[in-house]
Design a protein around this motif. Structure first.
Motif, PDB file in Angstrom:
ATOM      1  N   LEU A  86      -3.871  12.957   8.271  1.00 31.52           N
ATOM      2  CA  LEU A  86      -2.840  13.819   7.699  1.00 31.52           C
ATOM      3  C   LEU A  86      -2.724  13.688   6.179  1.00 31.52           C
ATOM      4  N   PRO A  87      -2.545  12.475   5.613  1.00 35.03           N
ATOM      5  CA  PRO A  87      -2.405  12.403   4.150  1.00 35.03           C
ATOM      6  C   PRO A  87      -3.648  12.853   3.397  1.00 35.03           C
ATOM      7  N   TRP A  88      -4.839  12.601   3.947  1.00 34.89           N
ATOM      8  CA  TRP A  88      -6.055  13.025   3.268  1.00 34.89           C
ATOM      9  C   TRP A  88      -6.135  14.554   3.210  1.00 34.89           C
ATOM     10  N   LEU A  89      -5.846  15.203   4.317  1.00 38.01           N
ATOM     11  CA  LEU A  89      -5.935  16.660   4.344  1.00 38.01           C
ATOM     12  C   LEU A  89      -4.781  17.306   3.587  1.00 38.01           C
ATOM     13  N   GLN A  90      -3.616  16.673   3.614  1.00 44.69           N
ATOM     14  CA  GLN A  90      -2.496  17.203   2.846  1.00 44.69           C
ATOM     15  C   GLN A  90      -2.825  17.231   1.363  1.00 44.69           C
ATOM     16  N   GLU A  91      -3.489  16.191   0.885  1.00 40.45           N
ATOM     17  CA  GLU A  91      -3.875  16.141  -0.524  1.00 40.45           C
ATOM     18  C   GLU A  91      -4.821  17.286  -0.862  1.00 40.45           C
ATOM     19  N   GLY A  92      -5.760  17.580   0.041  1.00 41.92           N
ATOM     20  CA  GLY A  92      -6.742  18.612  -0.244  1.00 41.92           C
ATOM     21  C   GLY A  92      -6.217  20.021  -0.082  1.00 41.92           C
ATOM     22  N   PHE A  93      -5.336  20.265   0.911  1.00 46.23           N
ATOM     23  CA  PHE A  93      -4.941  21.628   1.230  1.00 46.23           C
ATOM     24  C   PHE A  93      -3.558  22.009   0.710  1.00 46.23           C
ATOM     25  N   VAL A  94      -2.615  21.080   0.715  1.00 44.65           N
ATOM     26  CA  VAL A  94      -1.246  21.415   0.315  1.00 44.65           C
ATOM     27  C   VAL A  94      -1.008  21.081  -1.150  1.00 44.65           C
ATOM     28  N   ALA A  95      -1.328  19.844  -1.544  1.00 41.62           N
ATOM     29  CA  ALA A  95      -1.096  19.448  -2.934  1.00 41.62           C
ATOM     30  C   ALA A  95      -1.907  20.300  -3.912  1.00 41.62           C
ATOM     31  N   VAL A 117       0.836  -1.205   0.000  1.00 38.98           N
ATOM     32  CA  VAL A 117       0.000   0.000   0.000  1.00 38.98           C
ATOM     33  C   VAL A 117       0.868   1.251   0.000  1.00 38.98           C
ATOM     34  N   ALA A 118       1.901   1.269   0.844  1.00 41.31           N
ATOM     35  CA  ALA A 118       2.787   2.435   0.905  1.00 41.31           C
ATOM     36  C   ALA A 118       3.478   2.661  -0.438  1.00 41.31           C
ATOM     37  N   ALA A 119       3.974   1.585  -1.049  1.00 39.69           N
ATOM     38  CA  ALA A 119       4.651   1.723  -2.336  1.00 39.69           C
ATOM     39  C   ALA A 119       3.707   2.254  -3.404  1.00 39.69           C
ATOM     40  N   SER A 120       2.485   1.765  -3.426  1.00 40.49           N
ATOM     41  CA  SER A 120       1.505   2.236  -4.407  1.00 40.49           C
ATOM     42  C   SER A 120       1.224   3.721  -4.243  1.00 40.49           C
ATOM     43  N   LEU A 121       1.090   4.166  -3.003  1.00 39.38           N
ATOM     44  CA  LEU A 121       0.759   5.565  -2.754  1.00 39.38           C
ATOM     45  C   LEU A 121       1.947   6.488  -3.007  1.00 39.38           C
ATOM     46  N   LEU A 122       3.162   5.989  -2.836  1.00 40.14           N
ATOM     47  CA  LEU A 122       4.329   6.806  -3.147  1.00 40.14           C
ATOM     48  C   LEU A 122       4.469   7.023  -4.648  1.00 40.14           C
ATOM     49  N   VAL A 123       3.965   6.074  -5.428  1.00 38.07           N
ATOM     50  CA  VAL A 123       4.000   6.220  -6.890  1.00 38.07           C
ATOM     51  C   VAL A 123       2.816   7.047  -7.382  1.00 38.07           C
ATOM     52  N   VAL A 124       1.618   6.721  -6.883  1.00 39.28           N
ATOM     53  CA  VAL A 124       0.398   7.447  -7.267  1.00 39.28           C
ATOM     54  C   VAL A 124      -0.309   7.845  -5.979  1.00 39.28           C
ATOM     55  N   GLY A 125      -0.112   9.063  -5.538  1.00 40.89           N
ATOM     56  CA  GLY A 125      -0.575   9.445  -4.209  1.00 40.89           C
ATOM     57  C   GLY A 125      -1.842  10.267  -4.176  1.00 40.89           C
ATOM     58  N   LEU A 164      -0.172   5.612   6.245  1.00 40.11           N
ATOM     59  CA  LEU A 164       0.570   6.516   7.113  1.00 40.11           C
ATOM     60  C   LEU A 164       2.071   6.449   6.842  1.00 40.11           C
ATOM     61  N   LEU A 165       2.573   5.276   6.465  1.00 40.81           N
ATOM     62  CA  LEU A 165       3.986   5.141   6.122  1.00 40.81           C
ATOM     63  C   LEU A 165       4.329   5.988   4.902  1.00 40.81           C
ATOM     64  N   ALA A 166       3.453   5.985   3.894  1.00 38.08           N
ATOM     65  CA  ALA A 166       3.680   6.826   2.717  1.00 38.08           C
ATOM     66  C   ALA A 166       3.658   8.299   3.089  1.00 38.08           C
ATOM     67  N   ALA A 167       2.721   8.692   3.969  1.00 38.44           N
ATOM     68  CA  ALA A 167       2.642  10.088   4.403  1.00 38.44           C
ATOM     69  C   ALA A 167       3.869  10.500   5.208  1.00 38.44           C
ATOM     70  N   LEU A 168       4.476   9.548   5.910  1.00 38.13           N
ATOM     71  CA  LEU A 168       5.683   9.863   6.674  1.00 38.13           C
ATOM     72  C   LEU A 168       6.780  10.392   5.749  1.00 38.13           C
TER      73      LEU A 168
END
Length: 392
Positions: free
Chosen positions: A246-255, A154-162, A341-345
């Motif tokens: 954290l990763p959900w909100l980062q996608e919406g507000f930062v990305a 899961v972490a590897a997938s999200l690091l490629v397509v996040g 969460l590992l990908a978000a780290l």
């Protein structure tokens, strides 16, 4: 439980004041909050038996959303129905919400403050906090090679397509894999009994699904409607508690470019230092975008789906706990959450915070304080900010 079965001597106002005290003193995150609730309402006041409380906790850990807030809301509901649930949520949420709203207004009034060394220190503290959370959740939710492998994939997938849709897809696939493999999820707690029946559960489920569908409609970034949609979607789809938001909100507000990463992570670091639920980070985000009104919209939006799911899910819990496939699917989702969460780290937490050897040194010191020396986060966060101000 019928309306006549609610305890008349426990008023909503009494519930509010008890939860307000807990909201002012409950540091340490969801696991600590659940322990505080147990001490207060099972051991001290005997509002619930240990078995009934365990049943409430089990249900809230199964559902998406802020588990500790959902437990508190359920306790308030048991004692004074829906008004009691609202009183419990408001009391527990208000202190940290006010603190984070004030911080957001302060940074809006003095934007240069967000570029100081103290922000760098808080960002490095967040790296340590998230790393510690990944470690703890990994030990608990990935106890075997199969689930650990699932988390890594899961972490590897999200690091490629996040993107946000990928986050949702991998969790659905993780749950399907868990059900297919029959991942062990522990024995069902059939001996426990919670004498509670939700009112209009199907209605709550329909409202939850309808609002979730509406949250995917594109809206102008930064508007109140966009803010409510982003936070409702995060509150509805997050499994695993506050850190996973954290990763959900980062996608919406930062990305999306709405908020700088420095400001986002500074607010997240500050959220670690205040008592109460970590989901009140939403007040910081809403306050930064829309002032006090934005903070109120953000708080209601992020907590609403968890409340709707509690009222809809209580009658289903007796069915879910007796079906091994449902619990196996949950075990798969939980492993996927560790990967999320590992990908978000790494991105955005590590990439936006650690740039120098001195930064890595501060991360290691903060992590040691959390993991080895059990330094409370309310003390470690300001110390990290001071260290950042001195170093940078």
């Amino acid at each position: 439980m019928n309306d006549s079965e609610a305890t008349p001597s426990i008023t909503p106002m009494r519930i509010f004041w008890l939860f307000l005290r807990l909201g002012l003193t409950s540091f340490g995150g969801p696991a600590a909050h659940i322990g505080f609730f147990h001490d207060e309402f099972v051991k001290r006041r005997r509002w619930l038996s240990a078995a009934d409380y365990a049943e409430v906790v089990a249900l809230c850990q199964l559902l998406p959303g802020p588990a500790s807030s959902q437990v508190g809301l359920s306790i308030g509901f048991l004692k004074a129905r829906y008004v009691g649930a609202a009183a419990a949520w408001l009391g527990f949420t208000l202190p940290s919400a006010l603190a984070l709203t004030a911080l957001s207004l302060g940074l809006s009034a003095w934007p240069d403050a967000a570029s100081g060394g103290w922000v760098a220190g808080l960002k490095l503290f967040v790296v340590a906090v998230v790393a510690h959370a990944v470690w703890q959740m990994g030990v608990t939710l990935c106890p075997d090679r199969t689930r650990l492998t699932l988390a890594v994939l899961v972490a590897a997938s999200l690091l490629v397509v996040g993107s946000a849709w990928m986050q949702l897809l991998v969790l659905v696939l993780a749950g399907g894999f868990g059900a297919w493999r029959g991942l062990p999820a522990g024995a069902a707690a059939d001996s426990l009994h919670l004498p509670l029946r939700g009112r209009w559960p199907s209605g709550f489920a329909v409202v939850f699904a309808l609002l979730l569908g509406l949250s995917f409609i594109p809206l102008p970034a930064g508007s109140d409607g966009w803010l409510a949609a982003e936070l409702y979607r995060a509150g509805a789809l997050v499994f695993g508690g506050g850190h996973v938001v954290l990763p959900w909100l980062q996608e919406g507000f930062v990305a999306s470019g709405v908020m700088p990463a420095d400001t986002f992570l500074a607010g997240y670091g500050a959220a670690q230092a205040v008592p109460g639920p970590l989901f009140t980070f939403a007040a910081f985000l809403g306050g930064s975008e829309g002032g006090i009104g934005g903070a109120v919209v953000a708080l209601l939006a992020v907590f609403l789906p968890g409340a709707l799911l509690v009222f809809a899910g209580l009658p289903l819990w007796s069915w879910i706990r007796r079906h091994p496939r449902a619990r196996a699917a949950l075990a798969g989702v939980n492993a996927g959450v560790v990967g999320l969460l590992l990908a978000a780290l790494y991105d955005p937490v590590w990439t936006s915070a650690v740039h120098t050897p001195a930064g890595l040194a501060l991360v290691l010191l903060c992590w040691s304080g959390l993991a080895l020396w059990r330094v409370p986060v309310w003390l470690l966060a300001p110390l990290s900010a001071v260290a950042g101000a001195l170093l940078w």
